[in-house]
Structures are given as C-alpha cells and as structure tokens.
Write a protein that holds these residues in place. Sequence first.
Motif, PDB file in Angstrom:
ATOM      1  N   THR A 141       0.750  -1.225  -0.001  1.00  0.00           N
ATOM      2  CA  THR A 141      -0.126  -0.091   0.085  1.00  0.00           C
ATOM      3  C   THR A 141       0.778   1.252  -0.038  1.00  0.00           C
ATOM      4  O   THR A 141       0.465   2.145  -0.723  1.00  0.00           O
ATOM      5  CB  THR A 141      -1.031   0.181   1.282  1.00  0.00           C
ATOM      6  OG1 THR A 141      -1.935  -1.193   1.134  1.00  0.00           O
ATOM      7  CG2 THR A 141      -1.723   1.276   1.464  1.00  0.00           C
ATOM      8  N   MET A 142       1.864   1.180   0.986  1.00  0.00           N
ATOM      9  CA  MET A 142       2.721   2.361   0.913  1.00  0.00           C
ATOM     10  C   MET A 142       3.665   2.556  -0.102  1.00  0.00           C
ATOM     11  O   MET A 142       3.926   3.769  -0.411  1.00  0.00           O
ATOM     12  CB  MET A 142       3.284   2.433   2.205  1.00  0.00           C
ATOM     13  CG  MET A 142       2.318   2.566   3.582  1.00  0.00           C
ATOM     14  SD  MET A 142       2.826   2.690   5.396  1.00  0.00           S
ATOM     15  CE  MET A 142       3.611   1.144   5.372  1.00  0.00           C
ATOM     16  N   ALA A 143       4.064   1.553  -0.720  1.00  0.00           N
ATOM     17  CA  ALA A 143       5.004   1.578  -1.853  1.00  0.00           C
ATOM     18  C   ALA A 143       4.397   2.174  -3.026  1.00  0.00           C
ATOM     19  O   ALA A 143       4.567   3.135  -3.731  1.00  0.00           O
ATOM     20  CB  ALA A 143       5.497   0.568  -2.309  1.00  0.00           C
ATOM     21  N   ALA A 144       2.868   1.870  -3.234  1.00  0.00           N
ATOM     22  CA  ALA A 144       2.058   2.350  -4.249  1.00  0.00           C
ATOM     23  C   ALA A 144       1.845   3.716  -4.091  1.00  0.00           C
ATOM     24  O   ALA A 144       1.578   4.437  -5.140  1.00  0.00           O
ATOM     25  CB  ALA A 144       0.961   1.539  -4.298  1.00  0.00           C
ATOM     26  N   SER A 145       1.865   4.260  -2.665  1.00  0.00           N
ATOM     27  CA  SER A 145       1.469   5.606  -2.709  1.00  0.00           C
ATOM     28  C   SER A 145       2.700   6.507  -2.441  1.00  0.00           C
ATOM     29  O   SER A 145       2.569   7.782  -2.229  1.00  0.00           O
ATOM     30  CB  SER A 145       0.628   5.700  -1.254  1.00  0.00           C
ATOM     31  OG  SER A 145       1.391   5.328  -0.367  1.00  0.00           O
TER      32      SER A 145
END
Length: 222
Positions: A141-145
């Motif tokens: 999730t945080m890599a994508a954001s």
Amino acid sequence: MVGIVGRLGIYPMVRLSLAARRILAYLALRGQPVARGVVSADLWPDVVDDIGRANLRRALWHVPRGWVDAVGDELLLAAENDLARARRVAGRALNGEPLTFDEITLLSNDILPGWHEEWVLPAQDAFHLLRVQALEAACRTMAASGTYALATQAGAAAIAAEPLRESAAEALITAHLAQRNRYEAAQCFRTLAKRLHDELGVAPDPALTKRLVGIDLDRLAS
C-alpha cells in the motif's frame, strides 16, 4: 494496561506473582469472558479441578483490584491490552490503509514469545500469520502511494518474521525498485534465493526473478 505483544508487560508496573501474571496474560489473550472452570483447567491442566480452582482463587487475590471483573462464574480482563489494538491495526493494513512507524513496530512482535503452554500456542500461530500478512499489505500500500521509507520498514519486518515468504520479499523488492534502489532490491532477492536453496532446495518463483531483469546479480555479489 496489560501488554502481551512482544512480551508480558504490566503498566503501571506492579510486583505480581507468576500465577497472577499468567491470569492477566490469559485473559488478555482471550479478550472475552471466560468461565472460571475453563481458566483453571487451561492454566493448571495437570491438577484435579478442585485444586485448579483453588489455585485460581489464590492467584486472583494478588491481581490489582479492578483489573479483572467477575460476572457470575466468568472472568474478564478489565484493563486495556495491546493485542486488541494490534488486531485493529492489522485489520486496517489488510483493508489497504497505510501504517505509522509505531504501528509497524507494534506488528513487528509476536504474542508472548518464549511461552509454550498449550493455551498460548494457537493464538501465537494465528497472530503471527495475521501480522505478517498485515505488514506485507502495508508495504504494498505505502509503496504504491510513494511512502517508501515506511513501506520498506513494513516489508523488512514481514521478512524478519518469515524469511522464506516470497510474497513478502516481492513486496519489499517492489518498494526498493519504486525508489530506484536497485542494489537493495537485488540484495533482498539474493538473500531470499540463498535461503530457499538452503532450506528447501528450490529457486525463487520465476515471476519474481523477472523483476530483477537488467540487474547483474553476480556482479553485485562480488
């Protein structure tokens, strides 16, 4: 406050007998009212029922007042505990929400490590799987954001918990590559490949290997 994620902690700190500490840990783990007979049978499985119940009564005398509620024949932990919070955090991560550094740290620990009693083991296994899945989901999730620092922290924590988990390694590699850190991505892959070879005699999934196309892994190893 009763803490059982990471290790047993009683806050504010008070001197308790081992039996009282076990009761608090047990009730924190269960998270719901438990019949006295069930508590005594689980905590003292090798004694007859009357002795187990007597042990339970003696132990309860040493628990701080107000920490355990007695409702009829059932006992319930009245103090807060960190397992409930950890489960909520894990649920948020699995639902695609980002995590804070403190939340990642919370999920980086197992329940009561070093405890091997029968009443602990199933909950330990279930929470271990939950936290690894949550950390991996948070990494993605945080890599994508674009929250790369926290993404890599979550991914590294997932791999520390399950070093042979290829999906966790893939999530961390994805985070490294998104940040253009090819060396870290390659190192993560090589460590996974060695572990899989040494432990299982297999190579990483071909789909994961393709993520490293264009990176000279042999050269990085030298």
